[in-house]
Scaffold this motif. Sequence first.
Motif, PDB file in Angstrom:
ATOM      1  N   LEU A  39     -21.064  46.600  61.026  1.00 30.28           N
ATOM      2  CA  LEU A  39     -20.302  47.424  61.960  1.00 30.28           C
ATOM      3  C   LEU A  39     -19.900  46.558  63.148  1.00 30.28           C
ATOM      4  O   LEU A  39     -20.608  45.609  63.505  1.00 30.28           O
ATOM      5  CB  LEU A  39     -21.138  48.611  62.441  1.00 30.28           C
ATOM      6  N   LYS A  40     -18.769  46.890  63.766  1.00 34.36           N
ATOM      7  CA  LYS A  40     -18.311  46.112  64.909  1.00 34.36           C
ATOM      8  C   LYS A  40     -17.543  47.011  65.880  1.00 34.36           C
ATOM      9  O   LYS A  40     -17.069  48.090  65.514  1.00 34.36           O
ATOM     10  CB  LYS A  40     -17.430  44.951  64.458  1.00 34.36           C
ATOM     11  N   GLY A  41     -17.448  46.562  67.110  1.00 30.09           N
ATOM     12  CA  GLY A  41     -16.707  47.312  68.120  1.00 30.09           C
ATOM     13  C   GLY A  41     -16.391  46.411  69.292  1.00 30.09           C
ATOM     14  O   GLY A  41     -17.015  45.358  69.474  1.00 30.09           O
ATOM     15  N   GLY A  42     -15.407  46.838  70.084  1.00 33.19           N
ATOM     16  CA  GLY A  42     -15.043  46.010  71.224  1.00 33.19           C
ATOM     17  C   GLY A  42     -13.810  46.512  71.942  1.00 33.19           C
ATOM     18  O   GLY A  42     -13.557  47.714  72.013  1.00 33.19           O
ATOM     19  N   LEU A  43     -13.007  45.568  72.426  1.00 33.40           N
ATOM     20  CA  LEU A  43     -11.898  45.873  73.319  1.00 33.40           C
ATOM     21  C   LEU A  43     -10.601  45.242  72.833  1.00 33.40           C
ATOM     22  O   LEU A  43     -10.581  44.067  72.438  1.00 33.40           O
ATOM     23  CB  LEU A  43     -12.221  45.346  74.726  1.00 33.40           C
ATOM     24  N   ASN A  44      -9.524  46.029  72.867  1.00 38.43           N
ATOM     25  CA  ASN A  44      -8.168  45.534  72.661  1.00 38.43           C
ATOM     26  C   ASN A  44      -7.470  45.409  74.006  1.00 38.43           C
ATOM     27  O   ASN A  44      -7.585  46.306  74.858  1.00 38.43           O
ATOM     28  CB  ASN A  44      -7.344  46.488  71.796  1.00 38.43           C
ATOM     29  N   VAL A  45      -6.733  44.331  74.220  1.00 40.27           N
ATOM     30  CA  VAL A  45      -5.845  44.184  75.371  1.00 40.27           C
ATOM     31  C   VAL A  45      -4.465  43.893  74.791  1.00 40.27           C
ATOM     32  O   VAL A  45      -4.177  42.765  74.379  1.00 40.27           O
ATOM     33  CB  VAL A  45      -6.293  43.059  76.320  1.00 40.27           C
ATOM     34  N   THR A  46      -3.609  44.914  74.697  1.00 36.41           N
ATOM     35  CA  THR A  46      -2.365  44.807  73.946  1.00 36.41           C
ATOM     36  C   THR A  46      -1.149  45.150  74.796  1.00 36.41           C
ATOM     37  O   THR A  46      -1.257  45.747  75.868  1.00 36.41           O
ATOM     38  CB  THR A  46      -2.392  45.755  72.733  1.00 36.41           C
ATOM     39  N   GLU A  47       0.007  44.781  74.270  1.00 34.20           N
ATOM     40  CA  GLU A  47       1.271  45.147  74.893  1.00 34.20           C
ATOM     41  C   GLU A  47       2.341  45.261  73.826  1.00 34.20           C
ATOM     42  O   GLU A  47       2.184  44.763  72.712  1.00 34.20           O
ATOM     43  CB  GLU A  47       1.681  44.133  75.952  1.00 34.20           C
ATOM     44  N   ILE A  48       3.430  45.921  74.166  1.00 35.63           N
ATOM     45  CA  ILE A  48       4.573  46.084  73.275  1.00 35.63           C
ATOM     46  C   ILE A  48       5.694  45.184  73.775  1.00 35.63           C
ATOM     47  O   ILE A  48       6.120  45.316  74.924  1.00 35.63           O
ATOM     48  CB  ILE A  48       5.051  47.548  73.242  1.00 35.63           C
ATOM     49  N   SER A  49       6.168  44.289  72.936  1.00 34.74           N
ATOM     50  CA  SER A  49       7.285  43.431  73.317  1.00 34.74           C
ATOM     51  C   SER A  49       8.589  44.045  72.813  1.00 34.74           C
ATOM     52  O   SER A  49       8.655  44.563  71.698  1.00 34.74           O
ATOM     53  CB  SER A  49       7.112  42.027  72.744  1.00 34.74           C
ATOM     54  N   MET A  50       9.631  43.997  73.635  1.00 33.58           N
ATOM     55  CA  MET A  50      10.930  44.563  73.292  1.00 33.58           C
ATOM     56  C   MET A  50      11.997  43.490  73.433  1.00 33.58           C
ATOM     57  O   MET A  50      12.020  42.762  74.428  1.00 33.58           O
ATOM     58  CB  MET A  50      11.249  45.752  74.198  1.00 33.58           C
ATOM     59  N   GLU A  51      12.883  43.413  72.448  1.00 31.63           N
ATOM     60  CA  GLU A  51      13.937  42.404  72.472  1.00 31.63           C
ATOM     61  C   GLU A  51      15.242  42.993  71.962  1.00 31.63           C
ATOM     62  O   GLU A  51      15.264  43.703  70.948  1.00 31.63           O
ATOM     63  CB  GLU A  51      13.535  41.200  71.618  1.00 31.63           C
ATOM     64  N   MET A  52      16.355  42.699  72.663  1.00 31.99           N
ATOM     65  CA  MET A  52      17.673  43.151  72.250  1.00 31.99           C
ATOM     66  C   MET A  52      18.713  42.143  72.721  1.00 31.99           C
ATOM     67  O   MET A  52      18.789  41.827  73.916  1.00 31.99           O
ATOM     68  CB  MET A  52      17.993  44.534  72.835  1.00 31.99           C
ATOM     69  N   ASP A  53      19.484  41.612  71.786  1.00 30.33           N
ATOM     70  CA  ASP A  53      20.567  40.669  72.102  1.00 30.33           C
ATOM     71  C   ASP A  53      20.061  39.490  72.928  1.00 30.33           C
ATOM     72  O   ASP A  53      20.694  39.077  73.916  1.00 30.33           O
ATOM     73  CB  ASP A  53      21.700  41.380  72.843  1.00 30.33           C
ATOM     74  N   GLY A  54      18.904  38.955  72.545  1.00 26.04           N
ATOM     75  CA  GLY A  54      18.387  37.791  73.237  1.00 26.04           C
ATOM     76  C   GLY A  54      17.610  38.090  74.504  1.00 26.04           C
ATOM     77  O   GLY A  54      16.947  37.198  75.049  1.00 26.04           O
ATOM     78  N   LYS A 198       1.554  43.221  70.081  1.00 24.15           N
ATOM     79  CA  LYS A 198       0.837  41.958  70.200  1.00 24.15           C
ATOM     80  C   LYS A 198      -0.311  42.140  71.183  1.00 24.15           C
ATOM     81  O   LYS A 198      -0.325  43.101  71.962  1.00 24.15           O
ATOM     82  CB  LYS A 198       1.755  40.824  70.661  1.00 24.15           C
ATOM     83  N   GLY A 199      -1.279  41.228  71.144  1.00 25.67           N
ATOM     84  CA  GLY A 199      -2.379  41.331  72.092  1.00 25.67           C
ATOM     85  C   GLY A 199      -3.617  40.585  71.642  1.00 25.67           C
ATOM     86  O   GLY A 199      -3.629  39.884  70.627  1.00 25.67           O
ATOM     87  N   PHE A 200      -4.680  40.762  72.422  1.00 27.11           N
ATOM     88  CA  PHE A 200      -5.959  40.113  72.163  1.00 27.11           C
ATOM     89  C   PHE A 200      -7.010  41.162  71.791  1.00 27.11           C
ATOM     90  O   PHE A 200      -6.924  42.328  72.192  1.00 27.11           O
ATOM     91  CB  PHE A 200      -6.429  39.339  73.397  1.00 27.11           C
ATOM     92  N   GLN A 201      -8.012  40.702  71.037  1.00 32.53           N
ATOM     93  CA  GLN A 201      -9.107  41.581  70.621  1.00 32.53           C
ATOM     94  C   GLN A 201     -10.424  40.819  70.748  1.00 32.53           C
ATOM     95  O   GLN A 201     -10.550  39.707  70.242  1.00 32.53           O
ATOM     96  CB  GLN A 201      -8.891  42.033  69.186  1.00 32.53           C
ATOM     97  N   ILE A 202     -11.389  41.442  71.416  1.00 29.34           N
ATOM     98  CA  ILE A 202     -12.722  40.864  71.567  1.00 29.34           C
ATOM     99  C   ILE A 202     -13.738  41.860  71.033  1.00 29.34           C
ATOM    100  O   ILE A 202     -13.771  43.019  71.484  1.00 29.34           O
ATOM    101  CB  ILE A 202     -13.026  40.535  73.036  1.00 29.34           C
ATOM    102  N   THR A 203     -14.554  41.436  70.067  1.00 26.58           N
ATOM    103  CA  THR A 203     -15.493  42.372  69.433  1.00 26.58           C
ATOM    104  C   THR A 203     -16.867  41.733  69.248  1.00 26.58           C
ATOM    105  O   THR A 203     -17.015  40.517  69.215  1.00 26.58           O
ATOM    106  CB  THR A 203     -14.988  42.817  68.049  1.00 26.58           C
ATOM    107  N   MET A 204     -17.852  42.607  69.104  1.00 29.69           N
ATOM    108  CA  MET A 204     -19.208  42.219  68.753  1.00 29.69           C
ATOM    109  C   MET A 204     -19.598  43.010  67.516  1.00 29.69           C
ATOM    110  O   MET A 204     -19.312  44.213  67.422  1.00 29.69           O
ATOM    111  CB  MET A 204     -20.181  42.501  69.898  1.00 29.69           C
ATOM    112  N   GLY A 205     -20.232  42.359  66.553  1.00 28.82           N
ATOM    113  CA  GLY A 205     -20.605  43.044  65.314  1.00 28.82           C
ATOM    114  C   GLY A 205     -22.023  42.739  64.894  1.00 28.82           C
ATOM    115  O   GLY A 205     -22.683  41.834  65.427  1.00 28.82           O
ATOM    116  N   PHE A 206     -22.476  43.532  63.936  1.00 25.11           N
ATOM    117  CA  PHE A 206     -23.811  43.306  63.372  1.00 25.11           C
ATOM    118  C   PHE A 206     -23.767  43.510  61.867  1.00 25.11           C
ATOM    119  O   PHE A 206     -23.338  44.569  61.392  1.00 25.11           O
ATOM    120  CB  PHE A 206     -24.849  44.246  63.993  1.00 25.11           C
TER     121      PHE A 206
END
Length: 208
Positions: A39-54, A198-206
Amino acid sequence: MYFFNLNYTFRIMKKSMMVLTVMLFTLSTISFSQVKFGLKGGLNVTEISMEMDGFSKSPDSRMGAVAGAFVNLRLSNSIGIQPELLYSMKGSNFEADVVTKLDYLSVPVMVKYYFGGFNLQAGPMFDFLLSAEEEYDGEEEDLKDIVKGMDLGLGFGLGYELPLGLSFDARYMIGLSDINDSNDESEMEFQKVEIKNKGFQITMGFAF
């Protein structure tokens, strides 16, 4: 509405379990030196990237929880494969009072290269949408109609495993597919916007 959401969530979970079962069945044809469940659990630090016409924009990050189960399959002393089944909270903070919440049932399949107690890991991530909401001024709006039900991504990072089963992982997650599913003819410009997680994930598991 509650019954519909519950039924939708059940179908997504069933689909995810089928994907994970097929993967495990395929992998079971290989001779493993060691198999551990955990089992594992932790934290997400995410964001949504948006792109249009460069032009691109990345809002502020959203912090959310991630938790679930995994199977650690060791092929050798240096190579392993770890399928996982996780509840993963993603999204972005667009302004001080606007939050986009995208919650997924995530099925990562990480290939691990071990050196000592450390490991390098990388692999695909299959994310199935459970809910999509935008919160503004204390009110919530359902966004599920304009967000695709599945997101294909890639995760890679660094892990450390202790002999007693305790493990720590730090990953960078990048979405490979456009999750914009808007068909609103009154918002033609929005349909042209490419949106990715996109984003980062930090978890601890056993493992046991």
